[in-house]
Write an enzyme that holds these catalytic residues in place. Structure first.
Site, PDB file in Angstrom:
ATOM      1  CB  SER A 171      -0.888   0.006   1.253  1.00  0.00           C
ATOM      2  OG  SER A 171      -1.551   1.247   1.411  1.00  0.00           O
TER       3      SER A 171
ATOM      4  CE1 TYR B 227      -4.466  -1.668   5.731  1.00  0.00           C
ATOM      5  CE2 TYR B 227      -3.585   0.507   5.226  1.00  0.00           C
ATOM      6  CZ  TYR B 227      -4.128  -0.687   4.808  1.00  0.00           C
ATOM      7  OH  TYR B 227      -4.317  -0.918   3.468  1.00  0.00           O
TER       8      TYR B 227
END
Length: 238
Positions: A131, A144
């Site tokens: 990501s 995260y």
């Protein structure tokens, strides 16, 4: 090619299955929701093979990986797509530990399995779903962003390892920005949001070209350059 995809029941994983099979590739699809896997297999047809699996069950995962690969007739590419975002319905530590277990530990187990498989086969391709969050930390999503940073560095180390092996193994890290999926539909403050079809089309192109890094959509590479130049004190104020 024979391609195994984890986290294939929705979002990016499901769209990867649809676009890859439209190009004639055979896919092995894994996920936790059996009904969705069966629906996807019914839509794709005979070149899709399915297994229900919780990737955090490492002992079971290895058995299921091997079973699915045998049914497919081998594996050329493994796409490690299984992952979760913030879990708001759980207590804070329970939510963070579950996220780390899925995004970091289960990812590492899958990557380790794939590397062993391809080393014995002397060729292969490992694709990891990282990501843009791997490039920074954020106080609202510490677990995260840390999990995606782990994926990024883990794949970098495995790329170095692959170069030292007597095998032709490619390691591709995919770094998406915001993509419209079930996981992001309630998220706020998103920008440069890509439809999942467009995002996955660019991922498939990058996979087929065996790139080391794939930014999705391409404009996010500009932000990646900026992120590396911004001093830490600026991020601390955001």
């Amino acid at each position: 090619m024979n391609i195994l995809i984890t986290g294939a029941t929705s979002g990016i994983g499901k769209e990867l299955a649809l676009q890859l099979t439209s190009k004639g590739h055979k896919v092995g699809l894994m996920g936790r929701r059996t009904e969705r896997l069966q629906e996807l297999k019914d839509e794709i047809g005979d070149i899709a093979f399915i297994r229900t699996l919780d990737v955090t069950n490492h002992e079971k995962a290895e058995e299921v990986y091997n079973s699915l690969i045998d049914e497919m007739g081998g594996m050329d590419v493994m796409i490690l797509n299984a992952g979760i975002g913030r879990i708001q319905m759980l207590p804070p530590w329970e939510a963070e530990s579950k996220l780390i277990e899925v995004n970091a530990l289960a990812f590492a187990h899958g990557c380790h399995f794939a590397m062993d498989y391809f080393r014995n086969r002397e060729s292969g391709h490992i694709v990891g779903m990282s990501s843009m969050a791997a490039l920074l930390a954020h106080h609202r999503a510490a677990a995260y962003t840390a999990s995606k940073h782990f994926i990024s560095n883990y794949m970098k180390g495995y790329r170095q390892k692959a170069k030292r092996m007597n095998a032709d193994i490619t390691i591709t890290e995919i770094r998406p920005g915001y993509v419209w999926t079930e996981m992001t539909e309630r998220a706020k403050g998103m920008f440069w949001v890509a439809p999942v079809e467009k995002a996955v089309s660019q991922m498939v192109t990058g996979i087929e070209k065996r790139k080391n890094y794939v930014y999705v959509t391409k404009r996010w590479q500009l932000l990646a350059w900026v992120a590396k130049l911004v001093p830490e004190w600026v991020w601390d104020r955001l």
